[in-house]
Design an enzyme around this catalytic site. Structure first.
Site, short mmCIF file in Angstrom:
data_model
loop_
_atom_site.label_atom_id
_atom_site.label_comp_id
_atom_site.label_asym_id
_atom_site.label_seq_id
_atom_site.Cartn_x
_atom_site.Cartn_y
_atom_site.Cartn_z
CG ASP A 20 -2.30 0.64 0.87
OD1 ASP A 20 -2.31 1.60 0.06
OD2 ASP A 20 -3.32 0.19 1.39
N GLY A 67 -5.33 1.88 -7.77
CA GLY A 67 -5.36 2.71 -8.97
C GLY A 67 -6.18 3.95 -8.73
NE ARG A 76 -12.74 7.44 -21.07
CZ ARG A 76 -13.13 7.16 -22.31
NH1 ARG A 76 -14.07 7.88 -22.86
NH2 ARG A 76 -12.58 6.19 -22.98
CG ASN A 109 -12.69 -0.15 -12.78
OD1 ASN A 109 -12.51 -1.12 -13.51
ND2 ASN A 109 -13.68 -0.09 -11.92
CG ASP A 137 -18.31 -6.78 -15.25
OD1 ASP A 137 -18.88 -5.91 -14.58
OD2 ASP A 137 -17.13 -6.69 -15.63
NE ARG A 140 -21.29 -6.23 -10.10
CZ ARG A 140 -20.54 -5.13 -10.19
NH1 ARG A 140 -20.23 -4.65 -11.40
NH2 ARG A 140 -20.11 -4.52 -9.11
CG HIS A 165 -14.69 -3.87 -15.28
ND1 HIS A 165 -15.81 -4.57 -14.91
CD2 HIS A 165 -14.31 -3.15 -14.19
CE1 HIS A 165 -16.09 -4.29 -13.64
NE2 HIS A 165 -15.20 -3.43 -13.20
CB SER A 220 -18.22 -4.30 -5.77
OG SER A 220 -19.33 -3.85 -6.51
#
Length: 309
Positions: A20, A67, A76, A109, A137, A140, A165, A220
């Protein structure tokens, strides 16, 4: 879950390397204390560190959780720029210090593009050993179908998550079957609601992460951890016969997806290796959805390259 054998089986001892940032060193120490207090028989050691070199030393499996998170689309490029820096540094450390057979799973992500950056800066790690998580996914989608049909999730198989994703992912049910007393039947026939499958089902899947954040005020956690364990376990031990899973892997041009992208495909795993399932029929609707998510990945790749330059 790793230390309890969920990822690598009940007979595989593990040494956990926990990395970390400096600001989280005290919290990291707390996690190490809890692991010690749990007295887990499979846990043979814990390295808790803020030194990326120490963390990467001789690792066989790297699960990349850290990330800069995805934000508004206008940000973005800034988000990708931050991740380029993070994943370049991680990649260089893995390249230099990880085991030669290291398997990498990127969770943070934008997972596909983070994995792409990592692949570029860790060229000695085989490209088939760098993957990203779309199993969440996949799981899910199985859950949504099970709820819709009021059947047990273990009776359903072969959903596909194509692409990124992100909110452009394409959850494909065209090849999904479920088990009945009379054998396997196609889910699409049983649902008998093409409109739901092409609209609400897809948008629910694409927005599920946002919905969870809204509900629990955090992203999540348990479901993502479960999916990461599923991903690695199936990769290492293999997928059941006649079943495939979704993994973000490098494209070899299958199904018309540009080679080199990290793209989610249906894959089968055997003896520690994955292969893309071939020969699946792709209808016009699926083609358009698959191309749209590939387009987003190409745009992300271009942005990441501009950040590197």
């Amino acid at each position: 879950m790793i230390a309890r054998g969920i990822m690598l089986g009940p007979d595989q001892p593990v040494i956990l390397h926990l990395l970390d940032i400096e600001q989280a060193a005290e919290s990291l120490h707390g996690i190490r204390m809890e692991l010690t207090d749990a007295a887990l028989p499979l846990l043979k050691g814990v390295v808790a560190t803020t030194d990326v070199v120490e963390a990467c030393k001789d690792v066989n499996i790297a699960v990349m959780l850290g990330g800069s998170p995805r934000k508004e689309i206008t940000l973005r490029k800034h988000m990708l720029s931050t991740n380029v820096s993070i994943y370049k540094a991680q990649a260089l450390a893995l390249e230099e210090h990880a085991a030669a057979d290291c398997k990498v799973l990127v969770v943070a992500n934008p997972a596909n593009t983070n994995a792409l950056i990592l692949k570029q800066f860790a060229p000695s790690i085989p490209k088939k050993n760098i993957t990203c998580l779309t199993r969440l996914d996949h799981n899910r989608a199985l859950g949504q179908i099970a709820d819709r049909l009021k059947i047990h999730i273990s009776d359903i198989k072969n959903v596909i998550i194509w692409g990124n994703h992100s909110t452009t992912q394409y959850p494909d049910v065209n090849h999904v079957t479920f088990t009945t007393r009379n054998g396997e039947r196609p889910v699409r026939e049983h649902v008998a609601d093409d409109h739901w499958l092409k609209t609400e089902f897809i948008t629910t899947m694409q927005q599920r992460g946002v919905a969870i954040i809204k509900a629990r005020k955090a992203s999540s956690a348990f479901s993502a951890a479960t999916a990461a364990c599923d991903h690695i376990r199936d990769w290492v031990f293999g997928t059941p016969k006649g079943t495939w899973v979704s993994m973000g892997v490098y494209s070899n041009g299958s199904y018309g997806i540009p080679p080199g992208l990290i793209y989610s495909f249906p894959v089968k795993c055997e003896k520690g290796k994955w292969s893309i399932v071939q020969g699946l029929k792709i209808d016009e609707f699926s083609r358009a959805m698959m191309d749209a998510t590939a387009k987003e990945l190409i745009e992300e790749e271009s942005l990441a390259k501009s950040c590197l330059e």
